[in-house]
Design a protein around this motif. Structure first.
Motif, PDB file in Angstrom:
ATOM      1  N   ALA A  67      95.571  32.309  51.731  1.00 53.84           N
ATOM      2  CA  ALA A  67      96.718  33.221  51.848  1.00 53.84           C
ATOM      3  C   ALA A  67      97.842  32.564  52.643  1.00 53.84           C
ATOM      4  CB  ALA A  67      96.280  34.527  52.511  1.00 53.84           C
ATOM      5  N   LEU A  70      99.586  29.881  50.575  1.00 52.58           N
ATOM      6  CA  LEU A  70     100.462  30.443  49.557  1.00 52.58           C
ATOM      7  C   LEU A  70     101.752  30.995  50.163  1.00 52.58           C
ATOM      8  CD1 LEU A  70     100.294  30.430  46.610  1.00 52.58           C
ATOM      9  CD2 LEU A  70      99.130  32.600  46.636  1.00 52.58           C
ATOM     10  N   LYS A  71     101.632  31.601  51.346  1.00 53.70           N
ATOM     11  CA  LYS A  71     102.824  32.100  52.049  1.00 53.70           C
ATOM     12  C   LYS A  71     103.770  30.946  52.360  1.00 53.70           C
ATOM     13  CE  LYS A  71     101.097  36.031  54.589  1.00 53.70           C
ATOM     14  NZ  LYS A  71     100.187  36.038  55.731  1.00 53.70           N
ATOM     15  N   ALA A  74     105.448  29.816  49.043  1.00 53.27           N
ATOM     16  CA  ALA A  74     106.429  30.763  48.498  1.00 53.27           C
ATOM     17  C   ALA A  74     107.672  30.888  49.375  1.00 53.27           C
ATOM     18  CB  ALA A  74     105.775  32.124  48.295  1.00 53.27           C
ATOM     19  N   VAL A  79     107.250  30.508  42.629  1.00 51.50           N
ATOM     20  CA  VAL A  79     105.875  30.667  42.136  1.00 51.50           C
ATOM     21  C   VAL A  79     105.892  31.228  40.714  1.00 51.50           C
ATOM     22  CG1 VAL A  79     104.725  30.942  44.366  1.00 51.50           C
ATOM     23  CG2 VAL A  79     105.728  32.948  43.248  1.00 51.50           C
ATOM     24  N   ALA A 107     100.458  39.883  43.357  1.00 51.60           N
ATOM     25  CA  ALA A 107     100.594  38.806  44.349  1.00 51.60           C
ATOM     26  C   ALA A 107     101.933  38.089  44.177  1.00 51.60           C
ATOM     27  CB  ALA A 107      99.450  37.804  44.208  1.00 51.60           C
ATOM     28  N   LEU A 111     105.101  37.663  46.786  1.00 51.27           N
ATOM     29  CA  LEU A 111     105.465  36.317  47.239  1.00 51.27           C
ATOM     30  C   LEU A 111     106.873  35.899  46.857  1.00 51.27           C
ATOM     31  CD1 LEU A 111     102.155  34.557  46.227  1.00 51.27           C
ATOM     32  CD2 LEU A 111     103.040  34.606  48.571  1.00 51.27           C
ATOM     33  N   TRP A 117     109.512  34.748  38.959  1.00 51.89           N
ATOM     34  CA  TRP A 117     108.101  34.381  38.784  1.00 51.89           C
ATOM     35  C   TRP A 117     107.623  34.568  37.345  1.00 51.89           C
ATOM     36  CZ3 TRP A 117     105.455  38.650  37.079  1.00 51.89           C
ATOM     37  CH2 TRP A 117     105.974  39.904  37.430  1.00 51.89           C
TER      38      TRP A 117
END
Length: 290
Positions: A67, A70-71, A74, A79, A107, A111, A117
């Protein structure tokens, strides 16, 4: 001559990363967040245009490290959708695949900084083993405002991530050096092959989209991979700019089994013979540091 001046313009290429937040095994003591930080730092330092990271949201579940990775990604880069759990369209129905796309969306909405996206990268590059499946998913994507993040260049860089984790665990420097040279040789070979394929299919050079993965080895070798692209005369651009090339408007529109890149698909459909090229060192990569 004027004609010659045209051919000297650098060829455009978009860099994309699959399997976020992490592809392959990690070496001891390395985190996904760390790997991601390294990659982002390299992209920033080299002034690489925005790089789409294609997300499998299932990999976040129960992983604080995933997590966090990914933060970080982004916050710096765009993404896109790689399905919730990396589903293989060849092994599943179009309906099940569409559900996987939708399951990945919450998700991405959290993000992303807007609606950018809505790009799908097919897991395994499998677009459907029957023409019915292929058409159904494409119609679904169109209806939901998605664009397909095609791939024209791929040297299966993920193969080296697993091997590197093993070699790093054994602190086998000689093998890591072999991984480095074999990676760069393979990359060079398949960049040349992709360019040849494009000329055979379209009769001209095209803008390319390169598939890479976010993994431990990929982050280590990335500076040299970027040097190689530069040496080969590629100019890095966004995914959108790369896919503005008319080459991306065509669709082979057939069921294909394990067909590979968009160029590989066309080679199969048009029955074009492959130029001579060295194969990827699958066996050696698999056996190194075992």
């Amino acid at each position: 001559s004027l004609g010659l001046a045209g051919t000297c313009a650098a060829q455009k290429l978009a860099l994309t990363m699959d399997d976020l937040p992490q592809n392959g095994a990690l070496p001891p003591g390395v985190t996904r967040a760390e790997t991601t930080k390294n990659v982002l730092a390299i992209l920033k330092k080299r002034h690489v245009p925005p790089v789409y990271g294609f997300v499998n949201a299932k990999k976040l579940e129960g992983s604080a490290d995933g997590a966090e990775a990914l933060k970080l990604w982004a916050a710096a880069e765009p993404v896109g959708n790689h399905t919730y759990a990396h589903m293989d369209l060849e092994q599943n129905t179009a309906e099940a695949f569409e559900r996987e796309i939708e399951e990945d969306e919450p998700a991405l909405e959290l993000l992303a900084k807007g609606d950018d996206w809505r790009w799908l990268r097919y897991p395994y590059l499998h677009e459907g083993d029957t023409v019915e499946k292929r058409r159904a998913v494409r119609a679904y994507l169109k209806g939901r405002g998605y664009r397909i993040a095609q791939v024209t260049l791929d040297w299966e860089d993920y193969l080296w991530n697993f091997a590197y984790a093993r070699c790093a665990a054994k602190n086998d420097k000689k093998s890591i050096e072999w991984l480095r040279s074999s990676y760069l040789n393979t990359a060079s070979e398949f960049l040349d092959l992709g360019r040849e394929q494009a000329k055979l299919i379209y009769g001209r050079d095209i803008n390319h989209v390169l598939l890479m993965h976010l993994g431990a080895f990929s982050s280590m070798i990335l500076p040299e991979a970027l040097d190689l692209l530069k040496k080969k005369g590629f100019k890095l651009v966004t995914l959108e700019e790369a896919e503005s090339d008319a080459a991306y408007e065509g669709d082979p529109d057939v069921g294909l089994h394990d067909a590979g890149t968009l160029l590989d698909q066309w080679m199969q459909v048009k029955q074009i013979k492959y130029p001579e090229h060295a194969e990827k060192p699958y066996k050696e990569i698999e056996s190194v540091c075992q």
